[in-house]
Design an enzyme around this catalytic site. Sequence first.
Site, PDB file in Angstrom:
ATOM      1  N   HIS A   1      24.386 -15.090 -12.878  1.00  0.00           N
ATOM      2  CA  HIS A   1      23.526 -14.068 -12.275  1.00  0.00           C
ATOM      3  C   HIS A   1      23.274 -14.400 -10.804  1.00  0.00           C
ATOM      4  O   HIS A   1      22.818 -15.493 -10.469  1.00  0.00           O
ATOM      5  CB  HIS A   1      22.204 -14.012 -13.048  1.00  0.00           C
ATOM      6  CG  HIS A   1      21.304 -12.911 -12.632  1.00  0.00           C
ATOM      7  ND1 HIS A   1      21.527 -11.583 -12.938  1.00  0.00           N
ATOM      8  CD2 HIS A   1      20.140 -12.917 -11.918  1.00  0.00           C
ATOM      9  CE1 HIS A   1      20.562 -10.837 -12.450  1.00  0.00           C
ATOM     10  NE2 HIS A   1      19.709 -11.621 -11.813  1.00  0.00           N
TER      11      HIS A   1
ATOM     12  N   GLY B   1      16.469 -18.571 -14.585  1.00  0.00           N
ATOM     13  CA  GLY B   1      16.653 -19.323 -13.349  1.00  0.00           C
ATOM     14  C   GLY B   1      15.988 -20.676 -13.429  1.00  0.00           C
ATOM     15  O   GLY B   1      16.632 -21.700 -13.664  1.00  0.00           O
TER      16      GLY B   1
ATOM     17  N   MET C   1      13.293  -5.838 -15.643  1.00  0.00           N
ATOM     18  CA  MET C   1      12.570  -6.922 -14.964  1.00  0.00           C
ATOM     19  C   MET C   1      11.310  -7.262 -15.743  1.00  0.00           C
ATOM     20  O   MET C   1      10.486  -6.378 -16.018  1.00  0.00           O
ATOM     21  CB  MET C   1      12.162  -6.500 -13.538  1.00  0.00           C
ATOM     22  CG  MET C   1      13.270  -6.406 -12.508  1.00  0.00           C
ATOM     23  SD  MET C   1      14.219  -7.909 -12.152  1.00  0.00           S
ATOM     24  CE  MET C   1      12.967  -9.159 -11.915  1.00  0.00           C
TER      25      MET C   1
ATOM     26  N   GLY D   1      11.765 -10.700  -6.640  1.00  0.00           N
ATOM     27  CA  GLY D   1      11.597 -11.326  -5.329  1.00  0.00           C
ATOM     28  C   GLY D   1      11.660 -12.840  -5.359  1.00  0.00           C
ATOM     29  O   GLY D   1      12.127 -13.461  -4.410  1.00  0.00           O
ATOM     30  N   PHE D   2      11.211 -13.424  -6.454  1.00  0.00           N
ATOM     31  CA  PHE D   2      11.122 -14.886  -6.505  1.00  0.00           C
ATOM     32  C   PHE D   2      11.411 -15.412  -7.910  1.00  0.00           C
ATOM     33  O   PHE D   2      11.102 -14.730  -8.900  1.00  0.00           O
ATOM     34  CB  PHE D   2       9.711 -15.345  -6.099  1.00  0.00           C
ATOM     35  CG  PHE D   2       9.306 -14.840  -4.746  1.00  0.00           C
ATOM     36  CD1 PHE D   2       9.695 -15.510  -3.590  1.00  0.00           C
ATOM     37  CD2 PHE D   2       8.569 -13.661  -4.623  1.00  0.00           C
ATOM     38  CE1 PHE D   2       9.348 -15.010  -2.341  1.00  0.00           C
ATOM     39  CE2 PHE D   2       8.225 -13.153  -3.371  1.00  0.00           C
ATOM     40  CZ  PHE D   2       8.610 -13.842  -2.223  1.00  0.00           C
TER      41      PHE D   2
ATOM     42  N   ASP E   1      21.349 -13.167  -7.387  1.00  0.00           N
ATOM     43  CA  ASP E   1      20.262 -12.324  -6.875  1.00  0.00           C
ATOM     44  C   ASP E   1      20.437 -12.052  -5.391  1.00  0.00           C
ATOM     45  O   ASP E   1      20.355 -12.961  -4.567  1.00  0.00           O
ATOM     46  CB  ASP E   1      18.918 -13.022  -7.117  1.00  0.00           C
ATOM     47  CG  ASP E   1      18.550 -13.024  -8.583  1.00  0.00           C
ATOM     48  OD1 ASP E   1      18.488 -11.939  -9.176  1.00  0.00           O
ATOM     49  OD2 ASP E   1      18.346 -14.116  -9.148  1.00  0.00           O
TER      50      ASP E   1
ATOM     51  N   MET F   1      18.761  -6.377  -5.151  1.00  0.00           N
ATOM     52  CA  MET F   1      17.365  -6.029  -4.864  1.00  0.00           C
ATOM     53  C   MET F   1      17.310  -5.618  -3.400  1.00  0.00           C
ATOM     54  O   MET F   1      16.756  -6.313  -2.542  1.00  0.00           O
ATOM     55  CB  MET F   1      16.455  -7.222  -5.165  1.00  0.00           C
ATOM     56  CG  MET F   1      16.234  -7.420  -6.653  1.00  0.00           C
ATOM     57  SD  MET F   1      15.674  -9.072  -7.082  1.00  0.00           S
ATOM     58  CE  MET F   1      17.238  -9.905  -7.145  1.00  0.00           C
TER      59      MET F   1
ATOM     60  N   MET G   1      18.932 -10.239  -2.199  1.00  0.00           N
ATOM     61  CA  MET G   1      17.657  -9.673  -1.710  1.00  0.00           C
ATOM     62  C   MET G   1      17.742  -9.404  -0.215  1.00  0.00           C
ATOM     63  O   MET G   1      18.344 -10.193   0.517  1.00  0.00           O
ATOM     64  CB  MET G   1      16.514 -10.650  -1.984  1.00  0.00           C
ATOM     65  CG  MET G   1      16.403 -11.087  -3.432  1.00  0.00           C
ATOM     66  SD  MET G   1      14.923 -12.074  -3.704  1.00  0.00           S
ATOM     67  CE  MET G   1      15.221 -12.656  -5.376  1.00  0.00           C
TER      68      MET G   1
ATOM     69  N   HIS H   1      22.788  -8.738  -8.941  1.00  0.00           N
ATOM     70  CA  HIS H   1      21.543  -7.975  -9.052  1.00  0.00           C
ATOM     71  C   HIS H   1      21.107  -7.629  -7.629  1.00  0.00           C
ATOM     72  O   HIS H   1      20.619  -8.488  -6.899  1.00  0.00           O
ATOM     73  CB  HIS H   1      20.523  -8.869  -9.785  1.00  0.00           C
ATOM     74  CG  HIS H   1      19.159  -8.278  -9.901  1.00  0.00           C
ATOM     75  ND1 HIS H   1      18.059  -9.033 -10.294  1.00  0.00           N
ATOM     76  CD2 HIS H   1      18.688  -7.014  -9.706  1.00  0.00           C
ATOM     77  CE1 HIS H   1      16.990  -8.257 -10.325  1.00  0.00           C
ATOM     78  NE2 HIS H   1      17.335  -7.036  -9.960  1.00  0.00           N
TER      79      HIS H   1
ATOM     80  N   SER I   1      20.637 -17.924 -13.444  1.00  0.00           N
ATOM     81  CA  SER I   1      20.445 -17.340 -12.114  1.00  0.00           C
ATOM     82  C   SER I   1      20.517 -18.443 -11.082  1.00  0.00           C
ATOM     83  O   SER I   1      19.711 -19.385 -11.107  1.00  0.00           O
ATOM     84  CB  SER I   1      19.077 -16.654 -12.043  1.00  0.00           C
ATOM     85  OG  SER I   1      18.766 -16.390 -10.685  1.00  0.00           O
TER      86      SER I   1
ATOM     87  N   ASP J   1      15.159 -10.150 -17.197  1.00  0.00           N
ATOM     88  CA  ASP J   1      15.171 -11.004 -16.007  1.00  0.00           C
ATOM     89  C   ASP J   1      13.752 -11.338 -15.564  1.00  0.00           C
ATOM     90  O   ASP J   1      13.012 -10.460 -15.120  1.00  0.00           O
ATOM     91  CB  ASP J   1      15.920 -10.263 -14.882  1.00  0.00           C
ATOM     92  CG  ASP J   1      16.200 -11.129 -13.675  1.00  0.00           C
ATOM     93  OD1 ASP J   1      15.963 -12.349 -13.734  1.00  0.00           O
ATOM     94  OD2 ASP J   1      16.680 -10.572 -12.659  1.00  0.00           O
ATOM     95  N   GLY J   2      13.417 -12.628 -15.688  1.00  0.00           N
ATOM     96  CA  GLY J   2      12.148 -13.106 -15.146  1.00  0.00           C
ATOM     97  C   GLY J   2      11.256 -13.809 -16.152  1.00  0.00           C
ATOM     98  O   GLY J   2      10.846 -13.218 -17.140  1.00  0.00           O
TER      99      GLY J   2
ATOM    100  N   GLY K   1      10.736 -18.411 -10.854  1.00  0.00           N
ATOM    101  CA  GLY K   1       9.620 -19.241 -11.292  1.00  0.00           C
ATOM    102  C   GLY K   1       8.310 -18.525 -11.564  1.00  0.00           C
ATOM    103  O   GLY K   1       7.269 -19.171 -11.664  1.00  0.00           O
TER     104      GLY K   1
HETATM  105  C1  DX5 Z   1      13.728 -12.509  -9.504  1.00  0.00           C
HETATM  106  C2  DX5 Z   1      15.190 -12.584  -9.844  1.00  0.00           C
HETATM  107  C3  DX5 Z   1      15.500 -13.424 -11.023  1.00  0.00           C
HETATM  108  C4  DX5 Z   1      15.085 -14.873 -10.910  1.00  0.00           C
HETATM  109  C5  DX5 Z   1      14.624 -15.278 -12.271  1.00  0.00           C
HETATM  110  O1  DX5 Z   1      13.509 -11.494  -8.594  1.00  0.00           O
HETATM  111  O2  DX5 Z   1      15.710 -11.288 -10.093  1.00  0.00           O
HETATM  112  O3  DX5 Z   1      16.872 -13.329 -11.403  1.00  0.00           O
HETATM  113  O4  DX5 Z   1      16.115 -15.738 -10.496  1.00  0.00           O
HETATM  114  O5  DX5 Z   1      14.060 -16.539 -12.169  1.00  0.00           O
HETATM  115  P1  DX5 Z   1      13.148 -17.135 -13.325  1.00  0.00           P
HETATM  116  O6  DX5 Z   1      14.024 -17.234 -14.551  1.00  0.00           O
HETATM  117  O7  DX5 Z   1      12.759 -18.472 -12.785  1.00  0.00           O
HETATM  118  O8  DX5 Z   1      11.996 -16.208 -13.541  1.00  0.00           O
HETATM  119 ZN    ZN Z   2      17.803 -11.204 -10.957  1.00  0.00          ZN
END
Ligand code: DX5
Ligand code: ZN
Length: 220
Positions: free
Chosen positions: A32, A196, A136, A141-142, A34, A67, A36, A65, A7, A174-175, A144
């Site tokens: 990937h 990510g 998910m 949203g974020f 993201d 969002m 948003m 993706h 990601s 994802d996540g 880490g």
């Molecule tokens: C979060 C995103 C993810 C994010 C995953 O809302 O959809 O794709 O980049 O990041 P990590 O792998 O750090 O949880």
């Molecule tokens: Zn994502």
Amino acid sequence: MFEIAPSILSADFTRLAEEIIAVENAGATILHVDVMDGHFVPNITIGLPVVKSLRKATKMTIDCHLMIQEPGRYAVEFVKAGADMVSVHVEADVHLQRTLTAIRDAGAKAGIAINPATPLVALEEALPYADFILLMSVNPGFGGQAYIPTSTDKVRRLKHMIDGRGLKTKIEIDGGIDEGNIMVVVEAGVDIVIAGSAIYGKENPAESVRQLLEKGTVWV
Ligand code: DX5
Ligand code: ZN
């Protein structure tokens, strides 16, 4: 067999081309992206112009993706910009079947993304119109954030639902995926692992891709 999808949310945007080439050379097959809108999720990231540029920079499958609220307004635009896979959130689209069909008709794989607290039953009617489900394992949203442990059982139940209907729908997660839990989710039935911070948050993203591929392969 599973695939790794880095990601770019956690990548260094000032060196995006380099960051992408590094993971591609290390064995990543899907990128990937993201998207948003600061409305469906409390964060704003990137949009169509960046996807167009990414398309020129890589041969990897581009996975967008979305969002965003009312993703049906933009989904086909992302396919036109170069996305090979586009997922929309079940929570954000009241015309989900229409959006999925439009994505397929535009020539891409259509996916349904589902939040941690949304029950799998919400997927039932639209499942035949989806090529993949993005499950998910954090609240979107974020990058880490920590993996929500109940996601593993949700993957198993989703796999059961897909197999029980004789479908070939792929499962993406994802996540919060890292070297410590990748084998667990792959073993539970995940086909595509998004990561990510476990890739771009590390000193050497290429090496992290190789390690994740190795750690996840032990169990398959
Ligand atoms: C979060 C995103 C993810 C994010 C995953 O809302 O959809 O794709 O980049 O990041 P990590 O792998 O750090 O949880
Ligand atoms: Zn994502």
